[in-house]
Enzyme design. Structure first.
Site, PDB file in Angstrom:
ATOM      1  N   HIS A 150       0.845  -1.200   0.000  1.00 43.35           N
ATOM      2  CA  HIS A 150       0.000   0.000   0.000  1.00 43.35           C
ATOM      3  C   HIS A 150       0.882   1.251   0.000  1.00 43.35           C
ATOM      4  CE1 HIS A 150       0.730   0.603   4.280  1.00 43.35           C
ATOM      5  NE2 HIS A 150       0.374  -0.644   4.517  1.00 43.35           N
ATOM      6  N   HIS A 195      -3.189  -2.637  15.541  1.00 40.72           N
ATOM      7  CA  HIS A 195      -4.174  -3.202  14.608  1.00 40.72           C
ATOM      8  C   HIS A 195      -5.603  -3.220  15.145  1.00 40.72           C
ATOM      9  CE1 HIS A 195      -0.271  -4.837  13.246  1.00 40.72           C
ATOM     10  NE2 HIS A 195      -0.763  -4.492  12.087  1.00 40.72           N
ATOM     11  N   HIS A 222       3.914   1.671   2.304  1.00 40.25           N
ATOM     12  CA  HIS A 222       5.148   0.995   1.865  1.00 40.25           C
ATOM     13  C   HIS A 222       5.855   1.845   0.819  1.00 40.25           C
ATOM     14  CE1 HIS A 222       2.781  -2.732   3.127  1.00 40.25           C
ATOM     15  NE2 HIS A 222       3.795  -2.663   3.965  1.00 40.25           N
ATOM     16  N   LYS A 227      -3.557  -2.551   6.053  1.00 40.96           N
ATOM     17  CA  LYS A 227      -4.438  -3.515   5.400  1.00 40.96           C
ATOM     18  C   LYS A 227      -5.535  -4.005   6.345  1.00 40.96           C
ATOM     19  CE  LYS A 227      -0.081  -5.715   5.973  1.00 40.96           C
ATOM     20  NZ  LYS A 227       1.212  -5.593   5.415  1.00 40.96           N
ATOM     21  N   CYS A 266      -4.928  -5.050  20.196  1.00 40.94           N
ATOM     22  CA  CYS A 266      -3.602  -4.596  19.776  1.00 40.94           C
ATOM     23  C   CYS A 266      -3.631  -3.083  19.592  1.00 40.94           C
ATOM     24  CB  CYS A 266      -3.214  -5.276  18.462  1.00 40.94           C
ATOM     25  SG  CYS A 266      -1.792  -4.486  17.690  1.00 40.94           S
ATOM     26  N   CYS A 306       1.190  -8.268  14.328  1.00 36.42           N
ATOM     27  CA  CYS A 306       2.508  -7.685  14.626  1.00 36.42           C
ATOM     28  C   CYS A 306       3.550  -8.786  14.753  1.00 36.42           C
ATOM     29  CB  CYS A 306       2.522  -6.961  15.964  1.00 36.42           C
ATOM     30  SG  CYS A 306       1.526  -5.503  16.064  1.00 36.42           S
ATOM     31  N   LYS A 321      -3.954   5.144  10.918  1.00 40.33           N
ATOM     32  CA  LYS A 321      -2.837   4.596  10.166  1.00 40.33           C
ATOM     33  C   LYS A 321      -3.368   3.781   8.996  1.00 40.33           C
ATOM     34  CE  LYS A 321       0.877   1.271  10.187  1.00 40.33           C
ATOM     35  NZ  LYS A 321       1.211  -0.087  10.537  1.00 40.33           N
ATOM     36  N   CYS A 343      -0.012 -10.453  19.484  1.00 38.64           N
ATOM     37  CA  CYS A 343      -0.755  -9.996  18.292  1.00 38.64           C
ATOM     38  C   CYS A 343      -0.221 -10.745  17.082  1.00 38.64           C
ATOM     39  CB  CYS A 343      -0.603  -8.488  18.075  1.00 38.64           C
ATOM     40  SG  CYS A 343      -1.255  -7.991  16.446  1.00 38.64           S
TER      41      CYS A 343
HETATM   42  O1  ME8 Z   1       6.863  -4.052   9.902  1.00 33.38           O
HETATM   43  N1  ME8 Z   1       2.563   4.775   6.711  1.00 33.38           N
HETATM   44  O2  ME8 Z   1       6.533  -4.896   7.771  1.00 33.38           O
HETATM   45  P1  ME8 Z   1       5.283  -4.020   7.303  1.00 33.38           P
HETATM   46  C1  ME8 Z   1       3.901   4.797   6.659  1.00 33.38           C
HETATM   47  N2  ME8 Z   1       8.251  -6.782   8.167  1.00 33.38           N
HETATM   48  N3  ME8 Z   1       4.661   3.702   6.764  1.00 33.38           N
HETATM   49  C2  ME8 Z   1       4.030   2.539   6.931  1.00 33.38           C
HETATM   50  C3  ME8 Z   1       2.641   2.426   6.975  1.00 33.38           C
HETATM   51  C4  ME8 Z   1       1.891   3.623   6.856  1.00 33.38           C
HETATM   52  N4  ME8 Z   1       0.573   3.658   6.876  1.00 33.38           N
HETATM   53  N5  ME8 Z   1       2.313   1.127   7.141  1.00 33.38           N
HETATM   54  C5  ME8 Z   1       3.482   0.456   7.186  1.00 33.38           C
HETATM   55  C6  ME8 Z   1       7.133  -4.831   9.003  1.00 33.38           C
HETATM   56  N6  ME8 Z   1       4.507   1.302   7.062  1.00 33.38           N
HETATM   57  C7  ME8 Z   1       8.298  -5.778   9.154  1.00 33.38           C
HETATM   58  C8  ME8 Z   1       9.587  -4.966   9.088  1.00 33.38           C
HETATM   59  S1  ME8 Z   1      12.267  -4.788   9.089  1.00 33.38           S
HETATM   60  C9  ME8 Z   1      13.539  -5.769   9.563  1.00 33.38           C
HETATM   61  C10 ME8 Z   1      10.838  -5.798   9.245  1.00 33.38           C
HETATM   62  C11 ME8 Z   1       5.939   0.995   7.130  1.00 33.38           C
HETATM   63  O3  ME8 Z   1       4.974  -4.528   5.934  1.00 33.38           O
HETATM   64  C12 ME8 Z   1       6.271   0.351   8.455  1.00 33.38           C
HETATM   65  O4  ME8 Z   1       6.411   1.334   9.450  1.00 33.38           O
HETATM   66  O5  ME8 Z   1       4.200  -4.035   8.318  1.00 33.38           O
HETATM   67  C13 ME8 Z   1       7.548  -0.346   8.118  1.00 33.38           C
HETATM   68  O6  ME8 Z   1       8.661   0.519   8.263  1.00 33.38           O
HETATM   69  C14 ME8 Z   1       7.353  -0.749   6.652  1.00 33.38           C
HETATM   70  O7  ME8 Z   1       6.266   0.031   6.154  1.00 33.38           O
HETATM   71  C15 ME8 Z   1       7.002  -2.216   6.484  1.00 33.38           C
HETATM   72  O8  ME8 Z   1       5.845  -2.536   7.246  1.00 33.38           O
END
Ligand code: ME8
Length: 500
Positions: free
Chosen positions: A17, A146, A20, A299, A143, A128, A296, A125
């Site tokens: 999304h 979430h 990311h 998904k 959580c 998470c 936030k 969770c």
């Molecule tokens: O946390 N706004 O994966 P992830 C800004 N796999 N950034 C966002 C966001 C949003 N709405 N939603 C997610 C994970 N992110 C782990 C990380 S690293 C060794 C492992 C950012 O897919 C989130 O903060 O949930 C994170 O930095 C990245 O997207 C991946 O999130």
């Protein structure tokens, strides 16, 4: 200087999304800027493919986790490409080379005496993939991120002795006040440490989708330890035959979102000390993109804006620009398609695109398509001279929004310059030919300078414009406002940001 920069790696349990995309773009701006400055850059991104959320999502679809991971990793990889992200490697934590090095490093942590077996009981969770401590939990055992019910879990795990690194981490934070930036996140991490560290689970026995614990094959590593190590393992196999570890380790910047601060600012340095590896220089923390509902974008909350939709409508550069301009790096910001449209029309099309078209058209009309090779306006030069250094300083503090603001002020300055000088009036009277030439040389030069500086933000449009201005060089040292117009021949340019 070597410069190693990473993003978080994304979970593949659902589609990418805009949140990311935001993280990849901001990291890309910093990486491209450092390359412009001539640094030896390695930029890593990728996908986090193990753990319960992925196993659960696959089960719901009735497929194997591997199949789900392959499908969704492809989507994340495609997105990164469509965003023009200039990563040097894309790691997948299911890469066998990654898994082997995870086992080797965590085996060393085990051999160094930093793990033990025990019983864990707590609120967990599954999204998470994290146990929550009592004071984080929302009313009704939800959580905090979430807002889904937590489950009470109890199992025999291997534990990592995080508590034994209390002193090391206190020292790290005392000695390196810029270890975590911005400051409020440094404070948050430090107070988490000061409140007393507790040991954490290193393995899960109930799960099979993960990297096997080499000394106890009934367990797989807790996904966070597997995931964090991607920053290290990637350098061992991204370029077969090359010793990237010697060249790039440790990381200069880890760019992450604020929800995963604890893992990067507390677990990660402790793990590295336990494995006898050098610590990163900085962890940069960005805020959240919020959906139209002000929460936030995620998904599980169902309020995501699809980056592909925005890309299709407005193009990659416009999305990159919008996100860097509209959401101050480090803070949260609501995003929506209407705001993209407004920035596109008012700033990209009217302010920048129009400035480019007008400048090139006037040079075509009044000076036969050549940028006059005459002295540029000294007053305007003064206003541009400080700009590259200011932009570099601000980007060294990982503030791409502020840097963009500084550049944009000069875009606006150039538009005012056009109005002040009114080249069409100068051309009409015919008596002011020198002033007309000075004006056009200065405008072209100012436009070239802002365009070099905008290159990390909008690689595609800026390349087109620099080409049309007859000076394709986009290195940072070319961002200096020259004393003379270049004499180059300009080429006609289709609108950079056409009206929608
Ligand atoms: O946390 N706004 O994966 P992830 C800004 N796999 N950034 C966002 C966001 C949003 N709405 N939603 C997610 C994970 N992110 C782990 C990380 S690293 C060794 C492992 C950012 O897919 C989130 O903060 O949930 C994170 O930095 C990245 O997207 C991946 O999130």
């Amino acid at each position: 200087m070597s410069f190693y920069i990473t993003t978080a790696i994304d979970y593949v349990n659902a589609q990418p999304h805009l949140g990311h995309a935001y993280e990849k773009i901001s990291t890309d701006v910093l990486a491209r800027h450092m390359r412009q400055r001539g640094e030896d850059v390695f930029f890593l991104t990728g996908t986090d493919e193990h753990g319960e959320p992925i196993a659960d999502a696959a089960r719901e679809e009735g497929i194997e986790p591997r199949e789900l991971a392959d499908r969704n990793a492809g989507r994340f990889k495609d997105l990164v490409e469509r965003l023009d992200v200039s990563n040097d490697f894309f790691i997948r934590t299911t890469d066998p080379q990654h898994e082997a090095v995870v086992q080797e490093v965590l085996g060393r942590v085990h051999d160094n005496g930093h793990v033990y077996k025990g019983i864990y009981e707590g609120w967990y969770c599954p999204r998470c993939a994290d146990f929550k401590v009592e004071n984080e939990i929302l009313e009704g055992n939800l959580c905090p991120i979430h807002e889904i019910p937590l489950t009470r879990e109890s199992e025999e795990n291997w534990f990592f002795r995080l508590s034994s690194f209390q002193r090391d981490l206190e020292r790290l934070y005392a000695e390196q006040p810029d270890f975590v930036m911005p400051r409020h996140h440094y404070n948050e991490a430090r107070s988490f440490i000061n409140s007393g560290l507790q040991d954490v689970s290193l393995s899960r026995a109930k799960l099979s989708w993960g990297v096997r614990v080499p000394w106890d094959p009934d367990h797989v590593f807790y996904v966070w330890f597997d995931a964090l190590l991607n920053y290290y393992t990637a350098l061992t196999y991204a370029r077969p035959g090359e010793d990237l570890l010697a060249r790039f380790w440790p990381a200069t910047y880890h760019v992450i979102g604020k929800d995963i601060l604890k893992f990067h600012a507390v677990f990660w340095p402790a793990l590295l000390i336990a494995a006898e590896l050098e610590l990163p220089q900085h962890v940069f923390v960005h805020g959240f993109l919020l959906g139209a509902d002000g929460r936030k974008m995620s998904k599980s909350l169902g309020n995501v804006l699809d980056p592909l939709e925005v890309l299709e409508q407005f193009g990659t550069d416009a999305l990159r620009f919008y996100l860097m301009r509209d959401v101050p790096f480090g803070a949260d910001g609501a995003v929506g398609i209407d705001a993209v449209r407004t920035r596109y029309e008012t700033e990209l099309a009217n302010e920048y695109g129009n400035l480019a078209s007008r400048t090139i058209a006037m040079i075509g009309r009044y000076t036969d398509g050549h940028i006059p090779d005459v002295a540029t306006d000294a007053t305007l030069a003064l206003e541009f001279d400080v700009l590259p250094a200011e932009v570099a300083t601000v980007l060294d503090r990982a503030d791409p929004t502020r840097a963009l603001d500084l550049i944009w002020n000069r875009v606006r300055r150039l538009n005012r310059y056009v109005e002040e000088r009114a080249p069409w009036e100068l051309a009409r009277s015919g008596a002011d030919a020198d002033r007309l030439r000075e004006t056009l040389a200065s405008l072209a030069e100012g436009l070239r300078v802002v365009t070099v500086l905008l290159h990390p933000y909008m690689p595609h449009s800026t390349e087109r414009l620099l080409g049309a201005l007859g000076s394709p060089e986009a290195e940072f040292r070319h961002a200096l406002f020259a004393e003379h117009g270049s004499g180059a021949r300009v080429e006609p340019l289709e609108p950079l940001f056409p009206k929608q």
